[in-house]
Design a protein around this motif. Structure first.
Motif, PDB file in Angstrom:
ATOM      1  N   LYS A 161       0.844  -1.202   0.000  1.00 55.59           N
ATOM      2  CA  LYS A 161       0.000   0.000   0.000  1.00 55.59           C
ATOM      3  C   LYS A 161       0.876   1.247   0.000  1.00 55.59           C
ATOM      4  CE  LYS A 161      -4.302   0.588   2.451  1.00 55.59           C
ATOM      5  NZ  LYS A 161      -5.237   0.840   1.360  1.00 55.59           N
ATOM      6  N   THR A 220     -11.214  -6.463   1.789  1.00 59.02           N
ATOM      7  CA  THR A 220     -12.650  -6.489   1.481  1.00 59.02           C
ATOM      8  C   THR A 220     -12.862  -7.385   0.260  1.00 59.02           C
ATOM      9  OG1 THR A 220     -12.570  -4.171   2.154  1.00 59.02           O
ATOM     10  CG2 THR A 220     -14.685  -5.004   1.372  1.00 59.02           C
ATOM     11  N   THR A 256     -12.211  -1.121   2.583  1.00 55.63           N
ATOM     12  CA  THR A 256     -12.456  -0.998   4.025  1.00 55.63           C
ATOM     13  C   THR A 256     -13.358   0.196   4.316  1.00 55.63           C
ATOM     14  OG1 THR A 256     -10.369  -2.036   4.602  1.00 55.63           O
ATOM     15  CG2 THR A 256     -11.267  -0.476   6.211  1.00 55.63           C
TER      16      THR A 256
HETATM   17  N1  PLP Z   1      -7.008  -0.641  -3.813  1.00 53.30           N
HETATM   18  C1  PLP Z   1      -6.456   0.510  -3.368  1.00 53.30           C
HETATM   19  C2  PLP Z   1      -5.575   1.303  -4.292  1.00 53.30           C
HETATM   20  C3  PLP Z   1      -6.707   0.957  -2.064  1.00 53.30           C
HETATM   21  O1  PLP Z   1      -6.147   2.095  -1.623  1.00 53.30           O
HETATM   22  C4  PLP Z   1      -7.568   0.196  -1.225  1.00 53.30           C
HETATM   23  C5  PLP Z   1      -7.866   0.620   0.149  1.00 53.30           C
HETATM   24  O2  PLP Z   1      -7.490   1.665   0.604  1.00 53.30           O
HETATM   25  C6  PLP Z   1      -8.139  -0.975  -1.728  1.00 53.30           C
HETATM   26  C7  PLP Z   1      -7.819  -1.371  -3.024  1.00 53.30           C
HETATM   27  C8  PLP Z   1      -9.070  -1.822  -0.871  1.00 53.30           C
HETATM   28  O3  PLP Z   1      -8.372  -2.556   0.106  1.00 53.30           O
HETATM   29  P1  PLP Z   1      -9.043  -3.010   1.474  1.00 53.30           P
HETATM   30  O4  PLP Z   1     -10.276  -3.736   1.123  1.00 53.30           O
HETATM   31  O5  PLP Z   1      -8.037  -3.910   2.113  1.00 53.30           O
HETATM   32  O6  PLP Z   1      -9.334  -1.778   2.255  1.00 53.30           O
END
Ligand code: PLP
Length: 307
Positions: A161, A220, A256
């Protein structure tokens, strides 16, 4: 938990060993976390006083830190204690909880190279945030496929991330200029990746598909895969072409900060009856029912506010 607002009720933060009300949280302007986007992060949700998939978020955060060669002093157990305490200090039942690891800077006299910087942890808890406003939840998001391509995974690995958001931000301006809510970015081969802060699923003739590469492996997204399997809905993790996206019966946005969110238009084409579709409804309702019943829940340690 106090009913009277205090400086903590707007949120609580932790920076490099110290807790503070969110309004006092600041990082040095010269930090490479800020000047070079040399930082990684994760976000975990709290609903009804419990974290969702906390261990997996912290595990993914550690993997992101390893990818970018960041190492704060705190181990995983200490990071979890910090997150519990941020939520507890803010007295929040529903919270958006972020953890960041910043590069810092090399101390005076050391080479001007990231290998010599002292990395540190920052975290905060804010009242729950959703990516999508209630009226968009109601009508379904309007999406566009952006001209801007996602940064190649070989340059910045999207599984770790990061805040290299120039592509996603540029895509959001394209969406705005075209009167849409969100952009979807493609990779160089014309396959679908993700959008600003969410993964996505297409639904075609009752079958779900989500891109297998060039994306954050969202928790998610994993929850939707788990749910679909439980509900006997066919689900595939594989390349998704732009043609498949443009022709889909439904598109789901998942993150999320919002859970499972519906879309109703793609590049101006109306899907279904211009409202959230039936597969969205089934998965959305099952997701929140299971969450309410304690699925992957870790209760917040509210007593840690006093510790
Ligand atoms: N893709 C990106 C670029 C994101 O920044 C996020 C969440 O912030 C997600 C996907 C979704 O990830 P998660 O479900 O773990 O929050």
């Amino acid at each position: 938990m106090s009913e009277t607002p205090t400086p903590w009720s707007a949120g609580a933060a932790y920076i490099d060993g110290r807790f503070m009300p969110i309004g006092e949280a600041a990082i040095p302007i010269t930090d490479w976390g800020y000047r070079r986007s040399d930082v990684t992060y994760d976000v975990v949700g709290v609903r009804d006083g419990a974290f969702f998939r906390l261990d997996e978020h912290v595990r993914r955060f550690r993997a992101s830190m390893e990818t970018f060669r960041l190492k704060p002093p705190e181990d995983d157990a200490a990071i979890k204690r910090v997150l519990h305490r941020c939520v507890a200090l803010a007295g929040l039942r529903d919270a958006y909880v972020a953890m960041d690891c910043l590069r810092g800077r090399p101390p005076a006299g050391q080479p001007y190279h990231p290998a010599y910087a002292r990395n540190y942890l920052a975290a905060f808890a804010l009242p729950w945030i959703s990516l999508v406003r209630p009226e968009v939840m109601e009508r379904g998001a309007h999406l566009v496929v952006a001209e801007t391509l996602r940064i190649p995974a070989r340059s910045v690995d999207p599984r770790a991330k990061n805040f290299h958001w120039a592509d996603l931000t540029r895509g959001q301006f394209e969406a705005h200029d075209r009167g849409a809510d969100f952009c979807i970015l493609l990779d160089e081969d014309g396959n679908v990746t993700e959008g600003p802060g969410f993964n996505l699923f297409t639904v075609t003739e009752g079958c779900l598909a989500t891109p297998d590469a060039g994306v954050l492996e969202g928790l998610t997204r994993q929850s939707v895969i788990d749910l679909a399997r439980e509900m006997d809905l066919p689900v595939a993790v594989r390349p998704v072409s732009v043609a498949e996206l443009r022709d889909a019966d439904e598109i789901l946005l998942v993150t999320t900060a919002g859970g499972i969110m519906p879309a109703s238009r793609i590049d101006g084409r109306i899907m279904g009856n211009d409202r959230p579709g039936p597969v969205f409804r089934r998965l959305h309702d099952a997701f929140w029912e299971k969450r309410a019943a304690g699925w992957h829940a870790t209760p917040v340690d509210y007593a840690s506010a006093h510790g």
